[in-house]
Design a protein around this motif. Structure first.
Motif, PDB file in Angstrom:
ATOM      1  N   LEU A  67     -36.547   7.185  15.529  1.00 57.20           N
ATOM      2  CA  LEU A  67     -35.126   6.886  14.848  1.00 57.20           C
ATOM      3  C   LEU A  67     -34.599   8.320  14.335  1.00 57.20           C
ATOM      4  CD1 LEU A  67     -33.091   5.067  13.443  1.00 57.20           C
ATOM      5  CD2 LEU A  67     -34.699   4.787  11.694  1.00 57.20           C
ATOM      6  N   VAL A  68     -35.418   8.974  13.727  1.00 63.79           N
ATOM      7  CA  VAL A  68     -35.019  10.320  13.353  1.00 63.79           C
ATOM      8  C   VAL A  68     -34.383  11.260  14.120  1.00 63.79           C
ATOM      9  CG1 VAL A  68     -35.631  12.325  11.975  1.00 63.79           C
ATOM     10  CG2 VAL A  68     -36.227  10.147  10.999  1.00 63.79           C
ATOM     11  N   GLN A  69     -35.533  11.540  15.032  1.00 67.99           N
ATOM     12  CA  GLN A  69     -35.148  12.553  16.270  1.00 67.99           C
ATOM     13  C   GLN A  69     -34.127  12.138  17.363  1.00 67.99           C
ATOM     14  OE1 GLN A  69     -37.019  15.206  14.920  1.00 67.99           O
ATOM     15  NE2 GLN A  69     -37.516  15.773  16.937  1.00 67.99           N
ATOM     16  N   ASN A  70     -33.866  10.850  17.671  1.00 69.78           N
ATOM     17  CA  ASN A  70     -33.160  10.447  18.486  1.00 69.78           C
ATOM     18  C   ASN A  70     -31.653  11.180  18.294  1.00 69.78           C
ATOM     19  OD1 ASN A  70     -34.923   9.310  20.428  1.00 69.78           O
ATOM     20  ND2 ASN A  70     -34.293   7.042  19.515  1.00 69.78           N
ATOM     21  N   SER A  71     -31.108  11.059  17.053  1.00 73.38           N
ATOM     22  CA  SER A  71     -29.956  11.281  16.501  1.00 73.38           C
ATOM     23  C   SER A  71     -29.931  12.856  16.889  1.00 73.38           C
ATOM     24  CB  SER A  71     -29.564  10.973  15.308  1.00 73.38           C
ATOM     25  OG  SER A  71     -30.168  11.572  14.300  1.00 73.38           O
ATOM     26  N   SER A  72     -30.934  13.631  16.562  1.00 69.65           N
ATOM     27  CA  SER A  72     -30.654  15.200  16.520  1.00 69.65           C
ATOM     28  C   SER A  72     -30.917  15.363  18.081  1.00 69.65           C
ATOM     29  CB  SER A  72     -31.859  15.695  15.859  1.00 69.65           C
ATOM     30  OG  SER A  72     -32.120  15.442  14.751  1.00 69.65           O
ATOM     31  N   LEU A  77     -28.111  17.423  23.103  1.00 73.70           N
ATOM     32  CA  LEU A  77     -27.385  16.796  24.469  1.00 73.70           C
ATOM     33  C   LEU A  77     -26.031  17.221  24.357  1.00 73.70           C
ATOM     34  CD1 LEU A  77     -27.921  16.228  27.262  1.00 73.70           C
ATOM     35  CD2 LEU A  77     -27.950  13.915  26.599  1.00 73.70           C
ATOM     36  N   ALA A  78     -25.374  16.683  23.516  1.00 76.10           N
ATOM     37  CA  ALA A  78     -23.675  16.782  23.582  1.00 76.10           C
ATOM     38  C   ALA A  78     -23.507  18.322  23.345  1.00 76.10           C
ATOM     39  CB  ALA A  78     -23.170  15.973  22.342  1.00 76.10           C
ATOM     40  N   GLU A  79     -23.884  18.902  22.502  1.00 77.69           N
ATOM     41  CA  GLU A  79     -23.692  20.371  22.300  1.00 77.69           C
ATOM     42  C   GLU A  79     -24.002  21.183  23.947  1.00 77.69           C
ATOM     43  OE1 GLU A  79     -26.035  24.285  20.428  1.00 77.69           O
ATOM     44  OE2 GLU A  79     -26.036  22.339  19.242  1.00 77.69           O
ATOM     45  N   GLY A  80     -25.052  20.931  24.498  1.00 81.07           N
ATOM     46  CA  GLY A  80     -25.530  21.496  25.773  1.00 81.07           C
ATOM     47  C   GLY A  80     -24.593  20.993  26.783  1.00 81.07           C
ATOM     48  N   THR A  81     -24.203  19.812  26.977  1.00 85.56           N
ATOM     49  CA  THR A  81     -23.463  19.180  28.072  1.00 85.56           C
ATOM     50  C   THR A  81     -22.112  19.799  27.905  1.00 85.56           C
ATOM     51  OG1 THR A  81     -24.656  17.373  28.268  1.00 85.56           O
ATOM     52  CG2 THR A  81     -22.496  17.223  29.201  1.00 85.56           C
ATOM     53  N   SER A  82     -21.676  20.219  26.599  1.00 86.87           N
ATOM     54  CA  SER A  82     -20.054  20.741  26.587  1.00 86.87           C
ATOM     55  C   SER A  82     -20.247  22.194  26.913  1.00 86.87           C
ATOM     56  CB  SER A  82     -19.764  20.574  24.976  1.00 86.87           C
ATOM     57  OG  SER A  82     -18.518  21.281  24.436  1.00 86.87           O
ATOM     58  N   ALA A  96     -27.947  25.688  29.788  1.00 87.75           N
ATOM     59  CA  ALA A  96     -27.042  25.344  28.588  1.00 87.75           C
ATOM     60  C   ALA A  96     -27.448  24.316  28.009  1.00 87.75           C
ATOM     61  CB  ALA A  96     -25.654  25.628  28.754  1.00 87.75           C
ATOM     62  N   ILE A  97     -27.659  23.259  29.071  1.00 87.81           N
ATOM     63  CA  ILE A  97     -27.774  21.802  28.636  1.00 87.81           C
ATOM     64  C   ILE A  97     -29.368  21.825  27.902  1.00 87.81           C
ATOM     65  CG2 ILE A  97     -28.450  19.443  29.336  1.00 87.81           C
ATOM     66  CD1 ILE A  97     -26.415  19.918  31.686  1.00 87.81           C
ATOM     67  N   VAL A  98     -30.447  22.545  28.647  1.00 88.12           N
ATOM     68  CA  VAL A  98     -31.786  22.683  28.222  1.00 88.12           C
ATOM     69  C   VAL A  98     -32.011  23.281  26.873  1.00 88.12           C
ATOM     70  CG1 VAL A  98     -34.126  23.577  28.750  1.00 88.12           C
ATOM     71  CG2 VAL A  98     -32.542  22.461  30.454  1.00 88.12           C
ATOM     72  N   ARG A  99     -31.324  24.476  26.481  1.00 89.26           N
ATOM     73  CA  ARG A  99     -31.821  25.209  25.312  1.00 89.26           C
ATOM     74  C   ARG A  99     -31.476  24.285  23.928  1.00 89.26           C
ATOM     75  NH1 ARG A  99     -32.772  29.876  22.903  1.00 89.26           N
ATOM     76  NH2 ARG A  99     -33.055  31.183  24.387  1.00 89.26           N
ATOM     77  N   PRO A 100     -30.444  23.719  23.667  1.00 88.51           N
ATOM     78  CA  PRO A 100     -30.463  23.032  22.611  1.00 88.51           C
ATOM     79  C   PRO A 100     -31.468  21.946  22.593  1.00 88.51           C
ATOM     80  CG  PRO A 100     -28.263  23.189  23.677  1.00 88.51           C
ATOM     81  CD  PRO A 100     -29.272  23.543  24.713  1.00 88.51           C
ATOM     82  N   VAL A 137     -32.382   9.543  30.005  1.00 88.60           N
ATOM     83  CA  VAL A 137     -31.607   9.375  31.470  1.00 88.60           C
ATOM     84  C   VAL A 137     -30.281  10.013  31.281  1.00 88.60           C
ATOM     85  CG1 VAL A 137     -30.267   7.604  32.345  1.00 88.60           C
ATOM     86  CG2 VAL A 137     -32.321   6.976  31.751  1.00 88.60           C
ATOM     87  N   GLN A 138     -29.530  10.272  30.222  1.00 91.85           N
ATOM     88  CA  GLN A 138     -28.469  10.862  30.041  1.00 91.85           C
ATOM     89  C   GLN A 138     -28.518  12.336  30.178  1.00 91.85           C
ATOM     90  OE1 GLN A 138     -27.521   9.705  25.937  1.00 91.85           O
ATOM     91  NE2 GLN A 138     -26.442   7.665  26.377  1.00 91.85           N
TER      92      GLN A 138
END
Length: 198
Positions: A67-72, A77-82, A96-100, A137-138
């Protein structure tokens, strides 16, 4: 009145407030002492709820960690994808996706390793576990989208390669040999393997 515009009832607001308190309490205690050193009773006490109520939201301490880690993880993932959207080189965009995600997982290394174990071996019927699997998956989809920028890589191959990149990332983060390794070293290890792959 359309469903989307109906106000949220008091019961639902109370449930969300309890969930928010549980998440905040677990996040704080896990960050301070690590998941293995915290009891569910301590989390319940800090969230100002009964232990029985806590188990309505998460059946085990492992599920609380999910629960805690999923939001982080979702934020990482959003940061890396952007970031990847603005990087033309395929390998650099993948990283860039992997690092965050690696940075997120390494904030508290034992918690990060336990999170990966729970993600892989936890109960897929449990909602927080399902959310964690959805994040993988995302992640793979984001990586596959980047890999398809290379005209030599079709969608099927991109999906397969993204799955392999995901496996490399998770093994590198979870490996006992990397417990003391800083983020940069783990990222470089992943990069070297991905570079050989693509």
């Amino acid at each position: 009145m359309p469903l989307a515009s109906q106000p949220v009832g008091r019961r639902e607001r109370n449930k969300q407030q309890k969930l928010d308190r549980i998440t905040a309490a677990a996040r704080e205690l896990f960050a301070e002492r690590g998941v293995d050193e915290v009891t569910t009773q301590e989390i319940a006490d800090k969230a100002d709820i009964g232990a029985g109520t806590l188990f309505l939201y998460a059946k085990t301490k492992g599920e609380l960690l999910l629960l805690v880690q999923n939001s982080s993880y979702a934020d990482a993932l959003a940061e890396g994808t952007s970031a990847a959207e603005h990087i033309p080189a395929v390998l650099d965009a993948v990283m860039a996706i992997v690092r965050p995600v690696v940075e997120c997982n390494r904030k508290q290394i034992d918690n990060g390793r336990t999170y990966l174990r729970e993600m892989i071996f936890g109960d897929p019927e449990e909602p927080h576990h399902r959310d964690a699997l959805l994040l993988t998956v995302q992640t793979e989809k984001a990586i596959a989208d980047v890999l398809q920028r290379d005209e030599r890589i079709g969608s099927g191959d991109a999906a397969t390669l993204a799955h392999i990149v995901s496996a490399i990332m998770f093994v590198s983060m979870a490996a006992t040999i990397n417990v003391a390794a800083p983020v940069d070293d783990v990222v470089q290890e992943i990069r070297n393997q991905v570079q050989a792959l693509v």
